[in-house]
Design a protein around this motif. Structure first.
Motif, short mmCIF file in Angstrom:
data_model
loop_
_atom_site.label_atom_id
_atom_site.label_comp_id
_atom_site.label_asym_id
_atom_site.label_seq_id
_atom_site.Cartn_x
_atom_site.Cartn_y
_atom_site.Cartn_z
N HIS A 58 6.28 1.71 -6.59
CA HIS A 58 6.21 3.14 -6.85
C HIS A 58 5.81 3.86 -5.57
N GLY A 59 6.78 4.52 -4.91
CA GLY A 59 6.55 5.06 -3.57
C GLY A 59 5.42 6.08 -3.50
N GLU A 60 5.48 7.12 -4.34
CA GLU A 60 4.46 8.17 -4.28
C GLU A 60 3.09 7.62 -4.64
N LEU A 61 3.02 6.77 -5.64
CA LEU A 61 1.73 6.21 -6.05
C LEU A 61 1.15 5.32 -4.96
N LYS A 62 2.01 4.57 -4.29
CA LYS A 62 1.53 3.68 -3.22
C LYS A 62 0.97 4.50 -2.06
N VAL A 63 1.68 5.56 -1.67
CA VAL A 63 1.19 6.42 -0.60
C VAL A 63 -0.14 7.07 -1.00
N LEU A 64 -0.21 7.56 -2.23
CA LEU A 64 -1.44 8.21 -2.69
C LEU A 64 -2.61 7.23 -2.70
N ALA A 65 -2.38 5.99 -3.15
CA ALA A 65 -3.45 5.00 -3.19
C ALA A 65 -3.95 4.68 -1.79
N PHE A 66 -3.03 4.49 -0.84
CA PHE A 66 -3.43 4.22 0.53
C PHE A 66 -4.19 5.41 1.12
N LYS A 67 -3.75 6.61 0.78
CA LYS A 67 -4.41 7.81 1.30
C LYS A 67 -5.83 7.94 0.72
N LEU A 68 -5.99 7.66 -0.58
CA LEU A 68 -7.30 7.77 -1.20
C LEU A 68 -8.28 6.76 -0.61
N ARG A 69 -7.79 5.55 -0.31
CA ARG A 69 -8.67 4.55 0.32
C ARG A 69 -9.19 5.07 1.66
N ALA A 70 -8.30 5.64 2.46
CA ALA A 70 -8.74 6.21 3.74
C ALA A 70 -9.70 7.37 3.52
N SER A 71 -9.46 8.16 2.47
CA SER A 71 -10.32 9.31 2.19
C SER A 71 -11.74 8.90 1.84
N GLN A 88 -2.40 3.21 8.34
CA GLN A 88 -1.55 2.57 7.34
C GLN A 88 -0.97 3.59 6.37
N ALA A 89 -1.78 4.55 5.95
CA ALA A 89 -1.30 5.56 5.01
C ALA A 89 -0.22 6.44 5.66
N VAL A 90 -0.40 6.79 6.93
CA VAL A 90 0.59 7.61 7.63
C VAL A 90 1.90 6.83 7.79
N THR A 91 1.81 5.57 8.17
CA THR A 91 3.02 4.75 8.33
C THR A 91 3.78 4.64 7.01
N LEU A 92 3.04 4.44 5.93
CA LEU A 92 3.68 4.32 4.62
C LEU A 92 4.31 5.65 4.20
N ALA A 93 3.60 6.76 4.43
CA ALA A 93 4.15 8.07 4.07
C ALA A 93 5.41 8.38 4.86
N ASP A 94 5.42 8.04 6.15
CA ASP A 94 6.61 8.28 6.98
C ASP A 94 7.81 7.47 6.50
N SER A 95 7.55 6.27 5.97
CA SER A 95 8.66 5.40 5.57
C SER A 95 9.15 5.68 4.16
N LEU A 96 8.31 6.26 3.29
CA LEU A 96 8.69 6.42 1.89
C LEU A 96 8.93 7.86 1.46
N LEU A 97 8.42 8.84 2.19
CA LEU A 97 8.51 10.24 1.77
C LEU A 97 9.22 11.07 2.84
N TRP A 98 9.90 12.11 2.41
CA TRP A 98 10.61 12.96 3.36
C TRP A 98 9.65 13.91 4.07
N GLY A 99 10.15 14.56 5.11
CA GLY A 99 9.30 15.30 6.04
C GLY A 99 8.49 16.42 5.44
N SER A 100 9.03 17.11 4.41
CA SER A 100 8.30 18.25 3.83
C SER A 100 7.62 17.90 2.51
N HIS A 101 7.56 16.63 2.16
CA HIS A 101 6.90 16.22 0.92
C HIS A 101 5.42 16.57 1.01
#
Length: 305
Positions: free
Chosen positions: A89-102, A199-212
């Motif tokens: 799940h792309g959005e959920l994976k990015v969100l989880a990685f982002k929350l860990r960093a947060s 890690q969160a930035v790399t994942l977001a760049d690979s799974l989400l588009w630029g204006s997401h």
């Protein structure tokens, strides 16, 4: 910590999406959502105070402990129940990685050793008793010297007996730990937090588009982390400027709600681009004509402010 409203929106939306197939994951996401709302309120209060005032010990220490406890519990739920189940799940994976960093971002701001922020309490607080540390197999380290009644012998003291015993070479006196050390170890969390943000930035760049909007949320908090915690002002400004460029170059469509979130985050990024720069003062205009009562202003300057 869900730092922005967009993170909380995605937490609720994704929890509803996965609920039919994974009730446990949905339950954890809803719990983290509630925890994040509470944590955001507490950190906002602490930031408004600029520094947790140790002269108001009861209020400040309670707020400090509450922030650390919420962050620790949120990280435990995230690492034990969410990250292992994000799957593809792309959005959920990015969100989880982002929350860990947060969550680690909060540790750095409020509990880092050495202290790098003015909002936390990183030194022992007067009036708060420090719990003695237990060493494995040694019990509590007691610094009390033997009294005369506690001497192992009634024989006269030998000239080399008694007196303070210094620590072995290379071992100085142990500094007292911060008041929150019973909740979290007192260590330097910056390297771990930085790695998780990358890690969160790399994942977001690979799974989400630029204006997401979720991708923008990741990069916005990363830029804040670079500025506040690593004191990399130039890197923070460059990241913010590059992210804005990526948004304008993106061609993907989005709904009205995501568009509004993206606009709000771009506005924040625009302020970050200018953060820390010296304001440019315009040259002083010519002084207005003030000679005489009722002097007539120059033509075209009647509404000059």
């Amino acid at each position: 910590m869900a730092s922005f409203e967009v993170d909380r929106k995605f937490l609720g939306k994704l929890a509803k999406q996965v609920e039919p197939n994974n009730a446990l994951l949905a339950s954890m996401l809803f719990k983290i959502l509630g925890l994040s709302i509470n944590l955001a309120e507490q950190t906002t209060t602490a930031r408004k105070q600029r520094r947790l005032d140790t002269s108001r010990t009861a209020q400040s220490i309670e707020l400090y402990f509450h922030i650390l406890w919420l962050s620790r519990e949120g990280l435990i739920m995230l690492e034990q129940y969410v990250l292992p189940m994000v799957g593809d799940h792309g959005e959920l994976k990015v969100l989880a990685f982002k929350l860990r960093a947060s969550f680690y971002h909060v540790f750095v701001l409020f509990h880092n050793n050495p202290s790098i922020s003015t909002v936390g309490i990183n030194a022992p607080i007067p009036g708060i008793p420090q719990v003695p540390r237990l060493e494995k197999g040694k019990g509590v380290d007691r610094s009390d010297t033997f009294t005369e009644m506690g001497r192992p012998s009634v024989q006269p003291m030998h000239p080399t007996e008694g007196g303070p015993v210094g620590p072995p070479p290379g071992f100085g006196p142990r500094l007292p730990e911060p008041a929150g050390a019973f909740l979290l170890p007192s260590v330097d969390y910056r390297p771990t937090a930085h790695e998780y943000f990358k890690q969160a930035v790399t994942l977001a760049d690979s799974l989400l588009w630029g204006s997401h909007s979720l991708r923008l949320s990741v990069k916005t908090e990363y830029a804040a982390f670079l500025y506040e915690c690593l004191h990399d002002q130039e890197g923070s400004r460059k990241l913010a400027a590059d992210t804005i460029t990526e948004v304008y170059e993106a061609s993907e469509g989005m709904d009205d709600d995501m568009f509004q979130d993206a606009c709000d985050l771009v506005n924040v990024l625009g302020k970050m681009v200018k953060r820390g720069l010296e304001p440019k003062t315009p040259p002083n205009p010519d002084p207005p004509i003030t000679s005489g009562v009722g002097a007539v202003p120059a033509a075209g300057m009647e509404n000059f402010i």
